[in-house]
Design an enzyme around this catalytic site. Structure first.
Site, PDB file in Angstrom:
ATOM      1  N   SER A 241       0.855  -1.174   0.000  1.00  0.00           N
ATOM      2  CA  SER A 241       0.000   0.000   0.000  1.00  0.00           C
ATOM      3  C   SER A 241       0.892   1.225   0.000  1.00  0.00           C
ATOM      4  O   SER A 241       1.956   1.236   0.626  1.00  0.00           O
ATOM      5  CB  SER A 241      -0.877  -0.006   1.255  1.00  0.00           C
ATOM      6  OG  SER A 241      -1.248   1.314   1.588  1.00  0.00           O
TER       7      SER A 241
ATOM      8  N   ARG B   4     -31.436  -8.003 -40.838  1.00  0.00           N
ATOM      9  CA  ARG B   4     -30.280  -7.398 -40.153  1.00  0.00           C
ATOM     10  C   ARG B   4     -30.807  -6.314 -39.236  1.00  0.00           C
ATOM     11  O   ARG B   4     -31.609  -5.475 -39.671  1.00  0.00           O
ATOM     12  CB  ARG B   4     -29.262  -6.789 -41.130  1.00  0.00           C
ATOM     13  CG  ARG B   4     -28.041  -6.143 -40.382  1.00  0.00           C
ATOM     14  CD  ARG B   4     -26.779  -6.089 -41.241  1.00  0.00           C
ATOM     15  NE  ARG B   4     -26.810  -7.232 -42.129  1.00  0.00           N
ATOM     16  CZ  ARG B   4     -26.713  -7.161 -43.451  1.00  0.00           C
ATOM     17  NH1 ARG B   4     -26.497  -6.008 -44.030  1.00  0.00           N
ATOM     18  NH2 ARG B   4     -26.804  -8.260 -44.182  1.00  0.00           N
TER      19      ARG B   4
END
Lengths: 445, 445, 445, 445
Positions: A269, A308
């Site tokens: 960290s 489509r």
């Protein structure tokens, strides 16, 4: 695709397989295969097909330019075809993209991409499963507190926990091993009209060329294949999400039963140098958490109309690519987390003592129930356990002092019953079953 | 479960199979099977198992009361077990729910429910597919405008359109035919500790008794089975969403190629008596639209930790039940819509004329391309077509007047090329392929 | 971020505002502002803050390198801080990122990004709304068939339709105009412990420096701000999805009431030169369709624990960025579609005749109802209309021949009642209301 | 709506407000208000409006029958209107539902429902916030380990943790306090054609009668209001999900800093009598987890076309109702969990010692950094901390023995720096700010 975020959010080898470059490669491979298939079917001269293949293999195509030109028609296949045609030139140019429509090329390329991306994905997944198997085998006797609703419950072994992980990874991998990856070829409205009589022959040859399945009919608006792929990737992410959530919980400061031991710098960290964050498991969770939304978007996009779809088809590209990136990242980080995993059997054992024996109260209940019936036993034991938890004494003593309990169980018997290491039921059997099913490639039905 | 909305939103026979009553039935069946399995394994006296089975079969259990009592522990299995135990009474009472945990019962019941709900669901689905097959067969020669991006494109046949529907329904049905439905049995933390040595034997017998699969290991927090089921139901809804969206579009006032001819009152509008709304297709879409969110919720709930999840498991019950209700409703309404469907071939034919021949300009392009190359042909034909669409004349005339076109194609040839009925490519072949694959139970790979 | 797909899927100016470069810029701006704020509060020497600001403003930072180094800690802020620190050097280096945690920087940067991205987003949105307003004004008298359930119903005007679009865009824009964009500053666990007494002063100065709101408390795991932003962007996408869906439907070959007239090449089809696809509306729909999944992912990621979440926080970055990209693209394409929109009032008028007068049967019902009651009228008119639709005659004639109808209405009256142009109710009033509310910045409550 | 599951999954008072009965009530109230509004506008005789109101208030309507009859038209409003009309009878019957369309009634009823459901929802929410405020106040000095990525980090206070909860609940409540709840009234296509000139007047009166907002234009397909409501409910669920996730984690056996102390029977396990499960927090999480999918479904359903959508409108009813049920349940269980919460300050303090001082290594870093710069300090402290965690000694000793550290810090100073209780930064200030903002109704911007 972000240089800033991808190393964490889209880690592993899958990312490259669904990159812009991979899409371009797949589109070009599809155009080459189409011309070759048409030559196979005797529709177009072989030499022209070869010329087209040469250009598709060796030509230079500017991804950004193709992308920029796609705004007119709404998909990148169309400008790419123009560019291929220009580069092919001469007689052969007439046969570029012959009889096909943009969606044929985009869909076939997507299937090719999926096939290519599944390879490293399954590799990471298998490596993860191997690691889970190794953990299951190694820790088949490592006693651990089983936890339900995040409360300690009966003991298990860590091997048993890992066997559950293995079983899930195995299921997810099996689901991904046989996707329905078919070519798309139908021309403008799916009838292959411009191929005349040659339609079926070209379709078959095209499938062979791309080593993809030949569909019974074109599937321009029948998207079950996309849905099945999405579902399988979503399942994988869910399985990984469950495993890594457990890892993160086991790695908590207060639990500390596992820890990720990564390379220097991993899990540190910036402000808290003592922390060892399970970064790989956390990154896996972040990746896995993307799947439900992406799968949902792909399922919602299935409402495709006529021959489509206006919009729903275009809506697939982003989540399709992203889902692979996220699933790939999840698999990569899961594998990494499991490879980094350091198990602390001593801590597992000491955590088992946290409730002063209360953990095995069910066992006493079961034993007592043989004489008193479950409900009566349950109520009696509950009472003692609550008093123990409230600090009124050790559970064993309180039980021994209880008139009902002591009528049926001796102090010594109570002591034996409260020993966690002797109450693991079929944990070992289950570990062996999971390992055998994995080794034999059976999975769990 | 709503008396007000369910007739539209949760129509069909699936609803009853996942009702409160069905859940109760499944929970009771599971408890009976568990006791029987324990008798099979020689753990408990047969007569006690039979007493338990009798109570589970014939006892009265108040659903609302069980529900009300579930708030203490958070699931309805626990209070139900208490109630069964009370009704069984005597010696046998000790063996109710023996060695099991609430989740064993809830999960096994859910799998049983799924198995039962899939029957009517697949029945409706098959009936829908049969209907699609009949439409494909009957209209294999019914010419229709193919539509891409909601614009008329090359001609297809309505049979070809229906063959696409068939293929999707077939795929969805096949995906649902082999779900991984396994019993759940592990006891408190999955080890079957309280069954001692008998764990595996009881597990096997339990699976046989419920006619569900025997899992390799307990799967309390390994939810791939739920995910696969969810994915398959989501796929089904997506397929239905696509088909019914197309139906609704074909039924538009301005298109009018199909219409739902329902019983008196169906599809009428309260304020517009002339309307004939495709109510079944609309209701199917409303049901199908629920799936992406529900599947997403189930996938997100897979992040289950340790040996039983705190919240994520509970989060499954609602979407699990709802997804069946919605998929069942979608399948019911799809079937209904297809059964009501009235096709208007004359209107299909006349709609084909809407663009004055422009529909087949691609065919002319293809023909011309043989001489000029695709790009040159494309540009020339585009020019003429735009002028035709702009009202400068009939396409055939404009083409005949174009120097480039007329150099290669005669006026008569142009006329033949612009006749829609002669440009259907492999439409018929595809119809036959779809029908054959369906009839032979092959599906489309 | 894809060069291949972004021109269609992430169009417009928002994309650049959430790019890698934009993230880097925002991160650097945040670090500079933090140092400046600490100088403002008298915590660190001004000259050091200025040195840091100089480096953040003018230094070169390699995005890919920062990204690559982020895998150790799991976020890009940490390696960037290291790099800034190295470049600052000397005394000032001690004050880089002083007292902050990675999440402070990432969250504050995200808020800054949001603020910057909202500008072009709202600009496109406003341009779209302006265009909708212009259409509403211009076509306030252009009669059009109203359509419910995709069937023609009573007449409306196209201006009325566009006023509805305006109202939606207005609502979405208003929702986005006042986001809760607050800085994040809390240090390791939110207490600003390493700032000692200066915490609140630094927090206030930091907010002023970034021109973002000062939160009452740090919000590391309190993500309501993200949720509100997500909800507002999701709403915008939904509004755009509705409008563009309507546009695509109005542009159908068989309806043809509007068309997108784009620049050369836009909307053409590679194989069907006669088509004029509404590409902008389609692209808008594809973008808008991403929102539900992305919003869902962000909402699900709100389950953040303790003082910093393990995974859920990281899970936000992708959907946060993507949601802006998609919303931006949707807004850009919506604006483009409306700007390209060509309206065909003549076709709107002729489409109104498609049902031979049946469209206005409700009006006859209403008129008749005055004498007979609504139900009786409804049934009588329904009967006649069905016969008209079935081809048994003109509706006017059939009505005139009906005993009940003719008892109350003359043939001439029937004719007038069936004239669409005279039955527009409050359409014009509503157009004026929408325009006034928009012009006055009131929106619709 | 399930008697079996609702007590856990749809707890609290909101459920009843969105039940079938509540929907019926709202639909009837809307019809009554419509007639009254038409009387207000002078369109219909007052006595008829009163007759209609009487029937709507006092008539008996069979929910199941209305539901069953709704399948013909696809929504329950139509058959309900027929039934009201029949019960009203006589002259007044002509004016039932006059000029309205089914969607007017359904949408207005939904808004009315929302208004009614928000009352108990906000009540539970406020009670939850009050409880969080009380915890924040009471525990402003109760030191607790802050946890990031589920690892202990710097100390906080439990009051500070609770202040974060308060801030989130406050934000969610404020977002829900001003919903855009407008009536819907437009007739068949939104123009109010059958009301003639009276449209605007009736619309205004209708809004007044229902005490809902008057929209600028009808919003049949402009669903921003639904989206905003959904977003706000989703935000609420997310906030609750975060808080209760933290509670469940704090209640873990190994952490044990809080516990839910419910009534007898609550939180017990059927098989493990020693467990005290945080059932309320778990149930809250299960409810909250439904929101992302439901919000996504509502957002996706916004793609509504023309003047009434075919399917997308119908798709709203289920998630709209469910979202209220889930949010209501989440709020109820959150309140319950907080009311049951027992805090263990001693355990909080002892957990702080779990890392032997490493928790405060950042503080030493900060102190040391004043002399050495952050990076140098960070590296030195990290080294010592790793050795301490590895068991090589107490952190204080290791630090004192480090040449760099000891050069700048005395042993005593190190000891003071490692005392958690003295390093809480602005924790108390933030608690006070959160309480003040809540008390003054300001919320956090």
């Amino acid at each position: 695709m972000s240089e800033l975020f991808d190393p964490v959010l889209a880690a592993g080898a899958v990312r490259a397989e669904v990159s812009d470059a991979a899409w371009l490669r797949a589109l070009l491979d599809v155009e080459a295969a189409l011309a070759a298939a048409e030559a196979d079917a005797g529709m177009i001269p072989r030499e022209h097909a070869e010329r087209i293949a040469d250009v598709c293999r060796e030509g230079y195509f500017d991804i950004a330019e193709v992308g920029a030109k796609s705004v007119g028609v709404g998909n990148p296949a169309a400008p790419l075809v123009r560019e291929i045609t220009a580069q092919v030139g001469g007689e052969a140019a007439r046969f570029v993209h012959f009889g096909a429509t943009s969606q044929d090329v985009m869909d076939s390329a997507a299937m090719l991409l999926a096939k290519r991306a599944l390879e490293p994905l399954l590799e990471d997944l298998e490596a993860g499963a191997d690691q889970a198997a190794a953990l299951a085998r190694e820790h088949a006797d490592t006693v651990q507190a089983g936890r339900t609703l995040l409360q300690q419950a009966l003991p298990v072994t860590f091997g048993f926990t890992a066997a559950g992980w293995l079983s899930g990874l195995d299921a997810a991998a099996r689901h991904l091993q046989t996707p329905r990856l078919a070519v798309q070829l139908g021309g403008a409205t799916g009838t292959l009209a411009s191929l005349g009589e040659h339609g079926p022959a070209v379709l078959a040859a095209f499938s062979r060329r791309l080593d993809l399945t030949e569909p019974v009919v074109p599937w321009h608006t029948e998207r079950s294949r996309i849905a099945e792929l999405a579902g399988a990737l979503g399942e994988l992410c869910g399985v990984i999400g469950g495993i890594t959530r457990t890892i993160v919980l086991l790695a908590q400061t207060e639990v500390a039963e596992v820890r990720e031991r990564g390379p220097a710098g991993a899990g540190g960290s910036s402000t808290m140098p003592h922390k060892q964050n399970p970064v790989a498991a956390i990154a896996a969770q972040a990746a896995a958490a993307q799947a439900p939304g992406l799968v949902g978007t792909l399922l919602a996009a299935m409402a495709q109309e006529h021959q489509r779809a206006a919009g729903s088809w275009h809506a697939e590209w982003r989540p399709f690519t992203e889902l692979f990136r996220c699933a790939g990242s999840a698999a990569y980080w899961l594998r990494t987390s499991l490879e980094r995993l350091e198990v602390d059997p001593a801590r597992m054992r000491s955590n088992l003592g946290a409730t002063g024996g209360a953990l095995l109260s069910e066992r006493v209940t079961t034993e007592l129930a043989k004489d008193t019936g479950r409900l009566t036993a349950h109520d009696a034991i509950t009472e003692c356990t609550k008093r123990a938890v409230a600090g009124e004494g050790e559970l064993a003593d309180l039980l021994a002092a209880d008139p009902l309990v002591s009528k049926h169980l001796s102090r010594k018997r109570i002591g034996r019953l409260l020993d966690p290491a002797t109450y693991l039921g079929s944990a070992r059997v289950f570990v062996e079953r999971a390992l055998a099913a994995y080794d034999e490639g059976r999975g769990s039905p």
